[in-house]
Motif scaffolding. Structure first.
Motif, mmCIF file in Angstrom:
data_model
loop_
_atom_site.group_PDB
_atom_site.id
_atom_site.type_symbol
_atom_site.label_atom_id
_atom_site.label_comp_id
_atom_site.label_asym_id
_atom_site.label_seq_id
_atom_site.Cartn_x
_atom_site.Cartn_y
_atom_site.Cartn_z
ATOM 1 N N LEU A 18 0.857 -1.179 0.000
ATOM 2 C CA LEU A 18 0.000 0.000 0.000
ATOM 3 C C LEU A 18 0.888 1.222 0.000
ATOM 4 N N ALA A 19 0.567 2.205 -0.846
ATOM 5 C CA ALA A 19 1.427 3.384 -0.976
ATOM 6 C C ALA A 19 0.617 4.645 -1.226
ATOM 7 N N SER A 20 1.261 5.771 -0.996
ATOM 8 C CA SER A 20 0.726 7.107 -1.271
ATOM 9 C C SER A 20 1.896 8.003 -1.628
ATOM 10 N N TRP A 21 1.605 9.111 -2.232
ATOM 11 C CA TRP A 21 2.609 10.162 -2.379
ATOM 12 C C TRP A 21 2.003 11.439 -1.830
ATOM 13 N N GLY A 22 2.839 12.299 -1.315
ATOM 14 C CA GLY A 22 2.380 13.545 -0.715
ATOM 15 C C GLY A 22 2.817 13.649 0.728
ATOM 16 N N PRO A 23 2.197 14.551 1.477
ATOM 17 C CA PRO A 23 2.673 14.829 2.831
ATOM 18 C C PRO A 23 2.362 13.753 3.873
ATOM 19 N N ILE A 24 1.344 12.899 3.644
ATOM 20 C CA ILE A 24 0.993 11.871 4.627
ATOM 21 C C ILE A 24 0.691 10.533 3.948
ATOM 22 N N GLU A 36 7.428 13.548 -10.123
ATOM 23 C CA GLU A 36 8.854 13.479 -9.810
ATOM 24 C C GLU A 36 9.157 14.268 -8.546
ATOM 25 N N HIS A 37 10.108 13.765 -7.783
ATOM 26 C CA HIS A 37 10.596 14.405 -6.561
ATOM 27 C C HIS A 37 9.503 14.571 -5.505
ATOM 28 N N SER A 38 8.589 13.611 -5.445
ATOM 29 C CA SER A 38 7.533 13.608 -4.427
ATOM 30 C C SER A 38 7.936 12.696 -3.281
ATOM 31 N N LYS A 39 7.367 12.948 -2.116
ATOM 32 C CA LYS A 39 7.557 12.062 -0.982
ATOM 33 C C LYS A 39 6.617 10.878 -1.159
ATOM 34 N N VAL A 40 7.175 9.656 -1.144
ATOM 35 C CA VAL A 40 6.403 8.429 -1.361
ATOM 36 C C VAL A 40 6.435 7.609 -0.074
ATOM 37 N N TRP A 41 5.254 7.219 0.392
ATOM 38 C CA TRP A 41 5.091 6.407 1.596
ATOM 39 C C TRP A 41 4.594 5.029 1.181
ATOM 40 N N TRP A 46 9.369 5.674 3.887
ATOM 41 C CA TRP A 46 9.215 6.671 2.834
ATOM 42 C C TRP A 46 10.529 6.918 2.102
ATOM 43 N N SER A 47 10.369 7.498 0.925
ATOM 44 C CA SER A 47 11.507 7.868 0.093
ATOM 45 C C SER A 47 11.066 9.001 -0.818
#
Length: 121
Positions: free
Chosen positions: A58-64, A92-97, A116-117
């Motif tokens: 399970l993943a998301s990108w963004g602040p949380i 590109e260059h997003s925070k990925v959880w 995260w990365s």
């Protein structure tokens, strides 16, 4: 299925592959190992236990972390690594959880730690 996600809240089946590159960031739980390849925004999922459950990431990108992208490996533990390509969704260059999950149907049996990365091109 191609393994390419098309929109947020994506749920895709993984495609068989050799495995994540050296240095990939990973999360692990009983029966599941999941990794993120930031160059190309690929998620790798491996079922590590022949127990009737399947493996997911399970993943998301963004602040949380929201867990709105799901990569499922329902092929069993003898298949090895599989991946899903979310490059069309993650800027590109997003925070990925992300985290590894062992699943039964739509229910979570066990979850790994959320890691995260930063994504890159």
């Amino acid at each position: 299925m191609s393994g390419v996600a098309q929109a947020q809240n994506s749920d895709v089946d993984a495609v068989r592959a050799a495995g994540p590159p050296v240095g990939a960031i990973c999360s692990e739980t009983a029966g599941t190992h999941a990794c993120f390849e930031k160059s190309g925004d690929k998620f790798w999922v491996k079922d590590t236990k022949a127990d009737g459950h399947y493996s997911a990431m399970l993943a998301s990108w963004g602040p949380i972390f929201q867990g709105d992208m799901i990569c499922r490996n329902k092929s069993g533990s003898d298949v090895g690594w599989m991946y899903c390509d979310f490059s069309s969704e993650i800027p590109e260059h997003s925070k990925v959880w992300f985290r590894a999950d062992t699943m039964e149907g739509d229910g979570i049996v066990s979850s790994g730690g959320v890691v995260w990365s930063w994504s890159s091109d």
